[in-house]
Design a protein around this motif. Structure first.
Motif, PDB file in Angstrom:
ATOM      1  N   ILE A  52       0.859  -1.188   0.000  1.00  0.00           N
ATOM      2  CA  ILE A  52       0.000   0.000   0.000  1.00  0.00           C
ATOM      3  C   ILE A  52       0.899   1.243   0.000  1.00  0.00           C
ATOM      4  CG2 ILE A  52      -2.047  -1.042   1.098  1.00  0.00           C
ATOM      5  CD1 ILE A  52      -0.210   1.165   3.258  1.00  0.00           C
ATOM      6  N   ARG A  53       0.333   2.356  -0.468  1.00  0.00           N
ATOM      7  CA  ARG A  53       1.079   3.619  -0.466  1.00  0.00           C
ATOM      8  C   ARG A  53       0.395   4.581   0.490  1.00  0.00           C
ATOM      9  NH1 ARG A  53       0.334   8.167  -4.947  1.00  0.00           N
ATOM     10  NH2 ARG A  53      -1.393   8.554  -3.491  1.00  0.00           N
ATOM     11  N   ILE A  54       1.203   5.230   1.340  1.00  0.00           N
ATOM     12  CA  ILE A  54       0.630   6.315   2.149  1.00  0.00           C
ATOM     13  C   ILE A  54       1.294   7.628   1.728  1.00  0.00           C
ATOM     14  CG2 ILE A  54       0.050   4.874   4.147  1.00  0.00           C
ATOM     15  CD1 ILE A  54       2.564   6.299   5.509  1.00  0.00           C
ATOM     16  N   SER A  55       0.574   8.719   1.943  1.00  0.00           N
ATOM     17  CA  SER A  55       1.129  10.036   1.662  1.00  0.00           C
ATOM     18  C   SER A  55       1.673  10.620   2.956  1.00  0.00           C
ATOM     19  CB  SER A  55       0.041  10.942   1.094  1.00  0.00           C
ATOM     20  OG  SER A  55       0.517  12.268   1.079  1.00  0.00           O
ATOM     21  N   LEU A  56       2.886  11.173   2.868  1.00  0.00           N
ATOM     22  CA  LEU A  56       3.501  11.834   4.033  1.00  0.00           C
ATOM     23  C   LEU A  56       3.164  13.314   4.051  1.00  0.00           C
ATOM     24  CD1 LEU A  56       7.008  10.145   3.675  1.00  0.00           C
ATOM     25  CD2 LEU A  56       5.207   9.517   5.301  1.00  0.00           C
ATOM     26  N   ALA A  57       2.359  13.729   3.072  1.00  0.00           N
ATOM     27  CA  ALA A  57       2.025  15.155   2.943  1.00  0.00           C
ATOM     28  C   ALA A  57       0.746  15.496   3.698  1.00  0.00           C
ATOM     29  CB  ALA A  57       1.901  15.525   1.468  1.00  0.00           C
ATOM     30  N   SER A  58       0.442  14.702   4.731  1.00  0.00           N
ATOM     31  CA  SER A  58      -0.719  14.999   5.584  1.00  0.00           C
ATOM     32  C   SER A  58      -0.220  15.614   6.887  1.00  0.00           C
ATOM     33  CB  SER A  58      -1.489  13.712   5.885  1.00  0.00           C
ATOM     34  OG  SER A  58      -1.743  13.014   4.697  1.00  0.00           O
ATOM     35  N   GLU A  59      -1.171  16.084   7.728  1.00  0.00           N
ATOM     36  CA  GLU A  59      -0.787  16.668   9.026  1.00  0.00           C
ATOM     37  C   GLU A  59      -0.018  15.630   9.865  1.00  0.00           C
ATOM     38  OE1 GLU A  59      -1.418  19.697   9.878  1.00  0.00           O
ATOM     39  OE2 GLU A  59      -2.855  20.262   8.325  1.00  0.00           O
ATOM     40  N   LYS A  60       0.888  16.143  10.698  1.00  0.00           N
ATOM     41  CA  LYS A  60       1.728  15.261  11.534  1.00  0.00           C
ATOM     42  C   LYS A  60       0.884  14.272  12.362  1.00  0.00           C
ATOM     43  CE  LYS A  60       5.003  15.350  15.297  1.00  0.00           C
ATOM     44  NZ  LYS A  60       5.385  16.104  16.471  1.00  0.00           N
ATOM     45  N   GLU A  61      -0.170  14.793  12.999  1.00  0.00           N
ATOM     46  CA  GLU A  61      -0.989  13.942  13.869  1.00  0.00           C
ATOM     47  C   GLU A  61      -1.666  12.844  13.056  1.00  0.00           C
ATOM     48  OE1 GLU A  61      -1.160  17.289  13.728  1.00  0.00           O
ATOM     49  OE2 GLU A  61       0.068  17.563  15.525  1.00  0.00           O
ATOM     50  N   VAL A  62      -2.040  13.197  11.824  1.00  0.00           N
ATOM     51  CA  VAL A  62      -2.711  12.211  10.945  1.00  0.00           C
ATOM     52  C   VAL A  62      -1.718  11.126  10.554  1.00  0.00           C
ATOM     53  CG1 VAL A  62      -3.880  11.909   8.713  1.00  0.00           C
ATOM     54  CG2 VAL A  62      -4.368  13.927  10.117  1.00  0.00           C
ATOM     55  N   VAL A  63      -0.495  11.537  10.200  1.00  0.00           N
ATOM     56  CA  VAL A  63       0.533  10.548   9.826  1.00  0.00           C
ATOM     57  C   VAL A  63       0.807   9.650  11.038  1.00  0.00           C
ATOM     58  CG1 VAL A  63       2.957  10.236   9.122  1.00  0.00           C
ATOM     59  CG2 VAL A  63       1.589  12.077   8.093  1.00  0.00           C
ATOM     60  N   GLN A  64       1.010  10.271  12.194  1.00  0.00           N
ATOM     61  CA  GLN A  64       1.367   9.510  13.392  1.00  0.00           C
ATOM     62  C   GLN A  64       0.290   8.478  13.753  1.00  0.00           C
ATOM     63  OE1 GLN A  64       2.435  12.083  16.598  1.00  0.00           O
ATOM     64  NE2 GLN A  64       3.731  10.475  17.445  1.00  0.00           N
ATOM     65  N   GLU A  65      -0.941   8.929  13.865  1.00  0.00           N
ATOM     66  CA  GLU A  65      -2.014   8.040  14.300  1.00  0.00           C
ATOM     67  C   GLU A  65      -2.373   7.048  13.179  1.00  0.00           C
ATOM     68  OE1 GLU A  65      -3.225   7.442  17.176  1.00  0.00           O
ATOM     69  OE2 GLU A  65      -4.901   6.158  16.524  1.00  0.00           O
ATOM     70  N   GLY A  66      -2.394   7.557  11.941  1.00  0.00           N
ATOM     71  CA  GLY A  66      -2.755   6.702  10.801  1.00  0.00           C
ATOM     72  C   GLY A  66      -1.758   5.568  10.625  1.00  0.00           C
ATOM     73  N   VAL A  67      -0.470   5.872  10.699  1.00  0.00           N
ATOM     74  CA  VAL A  67       0.553   4.834  10.504  1.00  0.00           C
ATOM     75  C   VAL A  67       0.532   3.858  11.687  1.00  0.00           C
ATOM     76  CG1 VAL A  67       3.027   4.378  10.182  1.00  0.00           C
ATOM     77  CG2 VAL A  67       1.970   6.324   9.034  1.00  0.00           C
ATOM     78  N   LYS A  68       0.249   4.386  12.880  1.00  0.00           N
ATOM     79  CA  LYS A  68       0.182   3.498  14.053  1.00  0.00           C
ATOM     80  C   LYS A  68      -0.941   2.461  13.868  1.00  0.00           C
ATOM     81  CE  LYS A  68      -1.129   4.305  18.453  1.00  0.00           C
ATOM     82  NZ  LYS A  68      -1.521   5.369  19.370  1.00  0.00           N
ATOM     83  N   ARG A  69      -2.110   2.941  13.468  1.00  0.00           N
ATOM     84  CA  ARG A  69      -3.238   2.001  13.267  1.00  0.00           C
ATOM     85  C   ARG A  69      -2.918   1.010  12.146  1.00  0.00           C
ATOM     86  NH1 ARG A  69      -8.582   5.884  13.179  1.00  0.00           N
ATOM     87  NH2 ARG A  69      -7.978   7.150  14.954  1.00  0.00           N
ATOM     88  N   LEU A  70      -2.346   1.548  11.071  1.00  0.00           N
ATOM     89  CA  LEU A  70      -1.998   0.691   9.926  1.00  0.00           C
ATOM     90  C   LEU A  70      -1.002  -0.385  10.354  1.00  0.00           C
ATOM     91  CD1 LEU A  70      -1.799   0.167   6.779  1.00  0.00           C
ATOM     92  CD2 LEU A  70       0.037   1.858   6.776  1.00  0.00           C
ATOM     93  N   ALA A  71       0.022   0.030  11.079  1.00  0.00           N
ATOM     94  CA  ALA A  71       1.077  -0.903  11.498  1.00  0.00           C
ATOM     95  C   ALA A  71       0.493  -1.986  12.395  1.00  0.00           C
ATOM     96  CB  ALA A  71       2.178  -0.135  12.226  1.00  0.00           C
ATOM     97  N   GLN A  72      -0.426  -1.600  13.286  1.00  0.00           N
ATOM     98  CA  GLN A  72      -1.026  -2.594  14.185  1.00  0.00           C
ATOM     99  C   GLN A  72      -1.819  -3.632  13.390  1.00  0.00           C
ATOM    100  OE1 GLN A  72      -3.079   0.089  16.799  1.00  0.00           O
ATOM    101  NE2 GLN A  72      -1.346   0.240  18.229  1.00  0.00           N
ATOM    102  N   VAL A  73      -2.536  -3.154  12.374  1.00  0.00           N
ATOM    103  CA  VAL A  73      -3.331  -4.092  11.561  1.00  0.00           C
ATOM    104  C   VAL A  73      -2.397  -5.034  10.790  1.00  0.00           C
ATOM    105  CG1 VAL A  73      -4.926  -4.281   9.598  1.00  0.00           C
ATOM    106  CG2 VAL A  73      -5.299  -2.530  11.340  1.00  0.00           C
ATOM    107  N   ILE A  74      -1.357  -4.498  10.176  1.00  0.00           N
ATOM    108  CA  ILE A  74      -0.449  -5.367   9.399  1.00  0.00           C
ATOM    109  C   ILE A  74       0.242  -6.360  10.343  1.00  0.00           C
ATOM    110  CG2 ILE A  74       1.592  -5.464   7.896  1.00  0.00           C
ATOM    111  CD1 ILE A  74       0.863  -2.687   6.844  1.00  0.00           C
ATOM    112  N   ALA A  75       0.702  -5.850  11.469  1.00  0.00           N
ATOM    113  CA  ALA A  75       1.428  -6.732  12.411  1.00  0.00           C
ATOM    114  C   ALA A  75       0.513  -7.836  12.929  1.00  0.00           C
ATOM    115  CB  ALA A  75       1.973  -5.913  13.573  1.00  0.00           C
TER     116      ALA A  75
END
Ligand code: PLP
Length: 382
Positions: free
Chosen positions: A355-378
């Motif tokens: 999957i591709r994520i954009s890093l051009a979003s707000e910091k909080e969105v990147v932080q929380e979004g990647v955390k949720r994504l990582a938990q699901v993949i893991a």
């Protein structure tokens, strides 16, 4: 569907748009799917557009763009590339997307073939198919650090090959090609007498090395390089891009411009002049935010032992989701976890599972979004 062109009707819908539309039906979604800078366009650029409108820039402009912009681009490119680029080598279009389409049209007849990276920005494929040009994919693979395989490229080249598209820094991978690799692309295109379309939309967004354009490697200007104001200056809605190549090709591309768009709105072109001639610290500031988001996302993914490609440019992160169907994964993620990402299969066969994520979003969105994504993949790891 009756009486409609099959090459249009048979186009699949963009996987990213599907996720966007799905996410609009759900509340509180963290958006990491779209490739658009989070920043407002710098104020001096917006003011230049307003001023131009008030001063009467409300008419058609020349097909190839207004002279002040073509000259400003020629000056910028000559300085960046350390070669002489004239305004006659420049064609302004409606975003990078339109000059790329013009480049495909000017090089290829229906039935010809264009070499396209896989994975890559889906628009190349769409533009080729709608022009009845056959897209032929060349592979970029994780195990090769997303470097091209020139033996494969040799095998894929036929009598009908007219064009090869190269994209560095790349969307979706963030890979940046070195001088040596770019030279190999130029040599390859010359050996086969095909044109090279170099999409340099993210030229100013490189983190650890430098951007390499193939233009200086080709004194005959047979390379067509495509650029845009969209990413560098957060000007996606202004729709201004440009191509640089030899004068004869520009002359032919002007005809395509006339046929499809006539001209680019004059006030938007004046805004682009102000972007090039105004202060450039806004570019460095935006780049440094994307770089911080890259580090933030990389740390979270590392902490969860998730495989990803650390991008050296652009503002995306390419993540291995360890799934068979990335579209299904992205749909489930937005519904159950409220995180919208772009499914890798949208970018080509080699993108499946990623999957591709954009890093051009707000910091909080990147932080929380990647955390949720990582938990699901893991959690689904075998
Ligand atoms: N090239 C690449 C690789 C892109 O990702 C994009 C936009 O997402 C473009 C070109 C064109 O952008 P625009 O038409 O906004 O200039």
């Amino acid at each position: 569907m009756a009486n409609l062109s099959p090459s249009v009707v048979n186009q699949p819908r963009s996987g990213i748009r599907r996720i966007m539309e799905l996410s609009q039906t759900i509340s509180n979604v963290l958006h990491l799917e779209v490739g658009e800078p989070l920043f407002h366009t710098p104020a001096h650029i917006v003011e230049a557009a307003c001023l131009a409108l008030n001063q009467g820039a409300t008419k058609y402009t020349p097909n190839a763009g207004i002279m002040p912009l073509r000259e400003a681009i020629a000056k910028k490119a000559s300085k960046d590339l350390n070669i002489k680029i004239l305004s006659d080598n420049v064609l302004v279009g409606v975003g990078g997307v339109q000059v790329i389409n013009s480049a495909i049209r000017v090089c290829c007849e229906p039935g010809d073939e264009v070499l396209i990276p896989d994975p890559s920005w889906p628009n190349y494929q769409m533009m080729a198919v709608i022009a009845n040009v056959r897209p032929v994919s060349y592979s970029l693979k994780f195990e090769n650090n997303y470097q091209p395989d020139f033996d494969e490229l040799e095998k894929l080249t036929s009598k009908r090959t007219r064009l090869i598209i190269v994209n560095s820094p790349s969307n979706p991978l963030g890979v940046v090609f070195s001088d040596k690799t770019m030279q190999e692309f130029v040599d390859f295109s010359k050996r086969h007498n095909i044109r090279l379309l170099s999409d340099e939309a993210y030229e100013k967004l490189v983190f650890d090395s430098k951007h390499v354009s193939p233009l200086p490697m080709d004194p005959d200007r047979q390379v067509i390089s495509a650029y845009t104001f969209s990413k560098t200056y957060a000007m996606t809605g202004f729709r201004v891009g440009y191509a640089i190549t030899d004068v004869q090709t520009i002359e032919q591309m002007k005809k395509i411009q006339e046929a499809y768009v006539s001209s680019v709105p004059g006030a938007m072109q004046m805004a682009a002049v102000s972007a090039l001639e105004g202060p450039q610290d806004c570019v460095a500031q935006m780049r440094s935010v994307y770089e911080k988001h890259r580090r933030l996302a990389a740390d979270i993914l590392d902490n969860h032992n998730i495989k990803f490609f650390l991008p050296n440019g652009a503002f995306y992160m390419w993540i291995y989701a360890n799934v068979k169907d990335s579209t299904q994964f992205a749909e489930k993620l937005v519904i159950e976890n409220r995180v919208a990402v772009a499914p890798g299969s949208t970018f080509g066969k080699n993108g499946e599972g990623y999957i591709r994520i954009s890093l051009a979003s707000e910091k909080e969105v990147v932080q929380e979004g990647v955390k949720r994504l990582a938990q699901v993949i893991a959690s689904q790891k075998t």
